[in-house]
Design an enzyme around this catalytic site. Structure first.
Site, PDB file in Angstrom:
ATOM      1  N   GLY A  48       4.329  10.017  16.578  1.00  0.00           N
ATOM      2  CA  GLY A  48       3.058  10.333  15.919  1.00  0.00           C
ATOM      3  C   GLY A  48       1.926  10.761  16.837  1.00  0.00           C
ATOM      4  O   GLY A  48       1.045  11.515  16.425  1.00  0.00           O
ATOM      5  N   GLU A 103      -2.197   6.184  21.048  1.00  0.00           N
ATOM      6  CA  GLU A 103      -1.566   5.930  19.745  1.00  0.00           C
ATOM      7  C   GLU A 103      -2.245   6.766  18.667  1.00  0.00           C
ATOM      8  O   GLU A 103      -3.462   7.016  18.738  1.00  0.00           O
ATOM      9  CB  GLU A 103      -1.727   4.453  19.375  1.00  0.00           C
ATOM     10  CG  GLU A 103      -0.512   3.597  19.594  1.00  0.00           C
ATOM     11  CD  GLU A 103       0.633   3.880  18.617  1.00  0.00           C
ATOM     12  OE1 GLU A 103       0.706   4.990  18.047  1.00  0.00           O
ATOM     13  OE2 GLU A 103       1.468   2.990  18.437  1.00  0.00           O
ATOM     14  N   ASP A 104      -1.495   7.153  17.644  1.00  0.00           N
ATOM     15  CA  ASP A 104      -2.132   7.837  16.522  1.00  0.00           C
ATOM     16  C   ASP A 104      -2.837   6.841  15.606  1.00  0.00           C
ATOM     17  O   ASP A 104      -3.948   7.080  15.171  1.00  0.00           O
ATOM     18  CB  ASP A 104      -1.120   8.700  15.741  1.00  0.00           C
ATOM     19  CG  ASP A 104       0.113   7.928  15.292  1.00  0.00           C
ATOM     20  OD1 ASP A 104       0.297   6.765  15.721  1.00  0.00           O
ATOM     21  OD2 ASP A 104       0.901   8.482  14.517  1.00  0.00           O
ATOM     22  N   ASP A 107      -2.114  -0.201  12.877  1.00  0.00           N
ATOM     23  CA  ASP A 107      -2.045  -0.706  11.507  1.00  0.00           C
ATOM     24  C   ASP A 107      -1.903  -2.229  11.584  1.00  0.00           C
ATOM     25  O   ASP A 107      -2.892  -2.937  11.761  1.00  0.00           O
ATOM     26  CB  ASP A 107      -0.839  -0.006  10.845  1.00  0.00           C
ATOM     27  CG  ASP A 107      -0.694  -0.269   9.372  1.00  0.00           C
ATOM     28  OD1 ASP A 107      -0.463  -1.438   9.015  1.00  0.00           O
ATOM     29  OD2 ASP A 107      -0.786   0.663   8.567  1.00  0.00           O
ATOM     30  N   LYS A 135      -6.744   0.935  11.180  1.00  0.00           N
ATOM     31  CA  LYS A 135      -6.746   0.438   9.795  1.00  0.00           C
ATOM     32  C   LYS A 135      -6.876  -1.088   9.874  1.00  0.00           C
ATOM     33  O   LYS A 135      -5.884  -1.810   9.751  1.00  0.00           O
ATOM     34  CB  LYS A 135      -5.405   0.821   9.159  1.00  0.00           C
ATOM     35  CG  LYS A 135      -5.464   1.436   7.783  1.00  0.00           C
ATOM     36  CD  LYS A 135      -4.101   1.397   7.155  1.00  0.00           C
ATOM     37  CE  LYS A 135      -3.436   2.740   7.157  1.00  0.00           C
ATOM     38  NZ  LYS A 135      -2.156   2.710   6.383  1.00  0.00           N
ATOM     39  N   PHE A 156      -2.411   4.964   2.742  1.00  0.00           N
ATOM     40  CA  PHE A 156      -1.375   5.576   3.579  1.00  0.00           C
ATOM     41  C   PHE A 156      -1.750   7.020   3.855  1.00  0.00           C
ATOM     42  O   PHE A 156      -1.905   7.827   2.936  1.00  0.00           O
ATOM     43  CB  PHE A 156       0.007   5.474   2.935  1.00  0.00           C
ATOM     44  CG  PHE A 156       1.102   5.713   3.945  1.00  0.00           C
ATOM     45  CD1 PHE A 156       1.533   4.692   4.780  1.00  0.00           C
ATOM     46  CD2 PHE A 156       1.647   6.973   4.110  1.00  0.00           C
ATOM     47  CE1 PHE A 156       2.494   4.914   5.758  1.00  0.00           C
ATOM     48  CE2 PHE A 156       2.620   7.207   5.074  1.00  0.00           C
ATOM     49  CZ  PHE A 156       3.046   6.178   5.897  1.00  0.00           C
ATOM     50  N   VAL A 157      -1.897   7.335   5.138  1.00  0.00           N
ATOM     51  CA  VAL A 157      -2.361   8.674   5.531  1.00  0.00           C
ATOM     52  C   VAL A 157      -1.272   9.438   6.282  1.00  0.00           C
ATOM     53  O   VAL A 157      -0.412   8.837   6.936  1.00  0.00           O
ATOM     54  CB  VAL A 157      -3.643   8.607   6.386  1.00  0.00           C
ATOM     55  CG1 VAL A 157      -4.816   8.092   5.564  1.00  0.00           C
ATOM     56  CG2 VAL A 157      -3.441   7.740   7.628  1.00  0.00           C
ATOM     57  N   ASP A 163       3.303  10.750   9.787  1.00  0.00           N
ATOM     58  CA  ASP A 163       4.327  11.186   8.831  1.00  0.00           C
ATOM     59  C   ASP A 163       4.518  10.210   7.679  1.00  0.00           C
ATOM     60  O   ASP A 163       4.112   9.043   7.740  1.00  0.00           O
ATOM     61  CB  ASP A 163       5.679  11.308   9.547  1.00  0.00           C
ATOM     62  CG  ASP A 163       6.313   9.946   9.821  1.00  0.00           C
ATOM     63  OD1 ASP A 163       5.614   9.077  10.384  1.00  0.00           O
ATOM     64  OD2 ASP A 163       7.476   9.743   9.449  1.00  0.00           O
ATOM     65  N   ARG A 169       3.750  15.828   9.385  1.00  0.00           N
ATOM     66  CA  ARG A 169       3.134  15.730  10.723  1.00  0.00           C
ATOM     67  C   ARG A 169       2.385  17.013  11.075  1.00  0.00           C
ATOM     68  O   ARG A 169       1.460  17.003  11.877  1.00  0.00           O
ATOM     69  CB  ARG A 169       4.210  15.483  11.790  1.00  0.00           C
ATOM     70  CG  ARG A 169       4.930  14.151  11.690  1.00  0.00           C
ATOM     71  CD  ARG A 169       5.730  13.894  12.953  1.00  0.00           C
ATOM     72  NE  ARG A 169       6.788  12.896  12.800  1.00  0.00           N
ATOM     73  CZ  ARG A 169       6.627  11.590  12.976  1.00  0.00           C
ATOM     74  NH1 ARG A 169       5.448  11.111  13.259  1.00  0.00           N
ATOM     75  NH2 ARG A 169       7.645  10.761  12.856  1.00  0.00           N
TER      76      ARG A 169
HETATM   77  C1  PRP Z   1       3.496   4.375  13.456  1.00  0.00           C
HETATM   78  C2  PRP Z   1       2.357   4.738  14.383  1.00  0.00           C
HETATM   79  C3  PRP Z   1       2.226   3.548  15.268  1.00  0.00           C
HETATM   80  C4  PRP Z   1       2.703   2.399  14.394  1.00  0.00           C
HETATM   81  C5  PRP Z   1       1.513   1.624  13.933  1.00  0.00           C
HETATM   82  O1  PRP Z   1       4.686   4.687  14.110  1.00  0.00           O
HETATM   83  O2  PRP Z   1       2.625   5.915  15.099  1.00  0.00           O
HETATM   84  O3  PRP Z   1       3.033   3.635  16.425  1.00  0.00           O
HETATM   85  O4  PRP Z   1       3.369   2.988  13.270  1.00  0.00           O
HETATM   86  O5  PRP Z   1       1.891   0.595  13.067  1.00  0.00           O
HETATM   87  P1  PRP Z   1       1.712  -0.940  13.361  1.00  0.00           P
HETATM   88  O6  PRP Z   1       0.350  -1.138  13.926  1.00  0.00           O
HETATM   89  O7  PRP Z   1       1.858  -1.571  11.984  1.00  0.00           O
HETATM   90  O8  PRP Z   1       2.800  -1.380  14.272  1.00  0.00           O
HETATM   91  P2  PRP Z   1       6.074   4.851  13.347  1.00  0.00           P
HETATM   92  O9  PRP Z   1       6.910   3.639  13.611  1.00  0.00           O
HETATM   93  O10 PRP Z   1       5.820   5.234  11.918  1.00  0.00           O
HETATM   94  O11 PRP Z   1       6.756   6.020  14.148  1.00  0.00           O
HETATM   95  P3  PRP Z   1       6.272   7.535  14.383  1.00  0.00           P
HETATM   96  O12 PRP Z   1       5.139   7.500  15.385  1.00  0.00           O
HETATM   97  O13 PRP Z   1       7.494   8.193  14.923  1.00  0.00           O
HETATM   98  O14 PRP Z   1       5.838   8.102  13.063  1.00  0.00           O
HETATM   99  C1  7HP Z   2       1.855   3.648  10.173  1.00  0.00           C
HETATM  100  C2  7HP Z   2       1.557   4.803   9.483  1.00  0.00           C
HETATM  101  N1  7HP Z   2       2.120   6.029   9.479  1.00  0.00           N
HETATM  102  C3  7HP Z   2       1.562   6.951   8.677  1.00  0.00           C
HETATM  103  N2  7HP Z   2       0.495   6.698   7.892  1.00  0.00           N
HETATM  104  C4  7HP Z   2      -0.079   5.496   7.867  1.00  0.00           C
HETATM  105  O1  7HP Z   2      -1.129   5.254   7.087  1.00  0.00           O
HETATM  106  C5  7HP Z   2       0.456   4.496   8.702  1.00  0.00           C
HETATM  107  N3  7HP Z   2       0.126   3.193   8.912  1.00  0.00           N
HETATM  108  N4  7HP Z   2       0.984   2.710   9.817  1.00  0.00           N
END
Ligand code: PRP
Ligand code: 7HP
Length: 185
Positions: A48, A103-104, A107, A135, A156-157, A163, A169
């Site tokens: 991400g 990080e993107d 959560d 978030k 959820f964004v 994604d 993405r």
């Molecule tokens: C997403 C996002 C963070 C993580 C955050 O990754 O990129 O790394 O979730 O969530 P958390 O704070 O609840 O742990 P994801 O596992 O969806 O993988 P991606 O980056 O490949 O989309």
């Molecule tokens: C992970 C994640 N990925 C996509 N959209 C969101 O809102 C998300 N929250 N945590």
């Protein structure tokens, strides 16, 4: 306005491309000032954070390098599984380096907490976190974010790297996904 087919699955645009890019320029200037005279090693969390890291790096005026780590935590779901494991480790040693984790989104905080513990165990000179989105309503583990783009509501964004089931993405903005797409509310 949006010719992209994916846009039909978006309930509302939360952050426009312009808002995102403006904020990244500000973050880049802040980070460059804070690390003046030092070298910075960016660690992007796949997948991400790829777009965010690429744009952020272009706003850094200090010498910097980058590496990537891949962590599994979500799979096909929109909820955290609570299970975090390494899919791809760093290529380079971080011993003695000033590390910035990119990080993107933060959560539950489970992913970042895991990565922070891993990185700290490898003796970097310093570790900070730069996240585009936070978030806070969903937090399970407290984590410190030193550089933050935007705080967002508990929706959820997708887009700009984020994604659902590996899609969306490539949207240039961040939008709220229609709940009927993922069977949510
Ligand atoms: C997403 C996002 C963070 C993580 C955050 O990754 O990129 O790394 O979730 O969530 P958390 O704070 O609840 O742990 P994801 O596992 O969806 O993988 P991606 O980056 O490949 O989309
Ligand atoms: C992970 C994640 N990925 C996509 N959209 C969101 O809102 C998300 N929250 N945590």
């Amino acid at each position: 306005m949006f010719s992209n087919d994916l846009h039909r699955d978006i309930e509302a645009v939360l952050l426009t491309e312009e808002q995102i890019q403006r904020r990244i320029a500000e973050l880049g200037a802040q980070i460059s000032a804070d690390y003046a005279g030092k070298e910075l090693h960016l660690i992007g969390v796949l997948r991400g954070a790829v777009m965010f890291l690429a744009d952020l790096m272009r706003h850094l005026t200090i010498p910097c390098s980058c590496d990537f780590i891949a962590i599994a935590s979500y799979g096909m779901d929109t909820k955290s599984s609570g299970v975090v494991r390494i899919l791809k480790d760093l290529d380079d040693s971080i011993q003695g380096k000033h590390v910035l984790i990119v990080e993107d989104i933060v959560d539950t905080g489970l992913t970042l907490n895991y990565i922070l513990n891993l990185i700290r165990s490898r003796n970097p000179a310093s570790v900070r976190v730069c996240a585009l989105l936070d978030k806070p309503e969903r937090r399970i583990v407290p984590v410190e974010i030193h550089y933050l783009g935007f705080t967002i509501p508990n929706r959820f964004v997708v887009g700009y790297g984020l994604d659902y089931a590996q899609k969306y993405r490539n949207l240039p903005y961040i939008g709220i996904l229609r709940p009927e797409i993922y069977g949510g509310v």
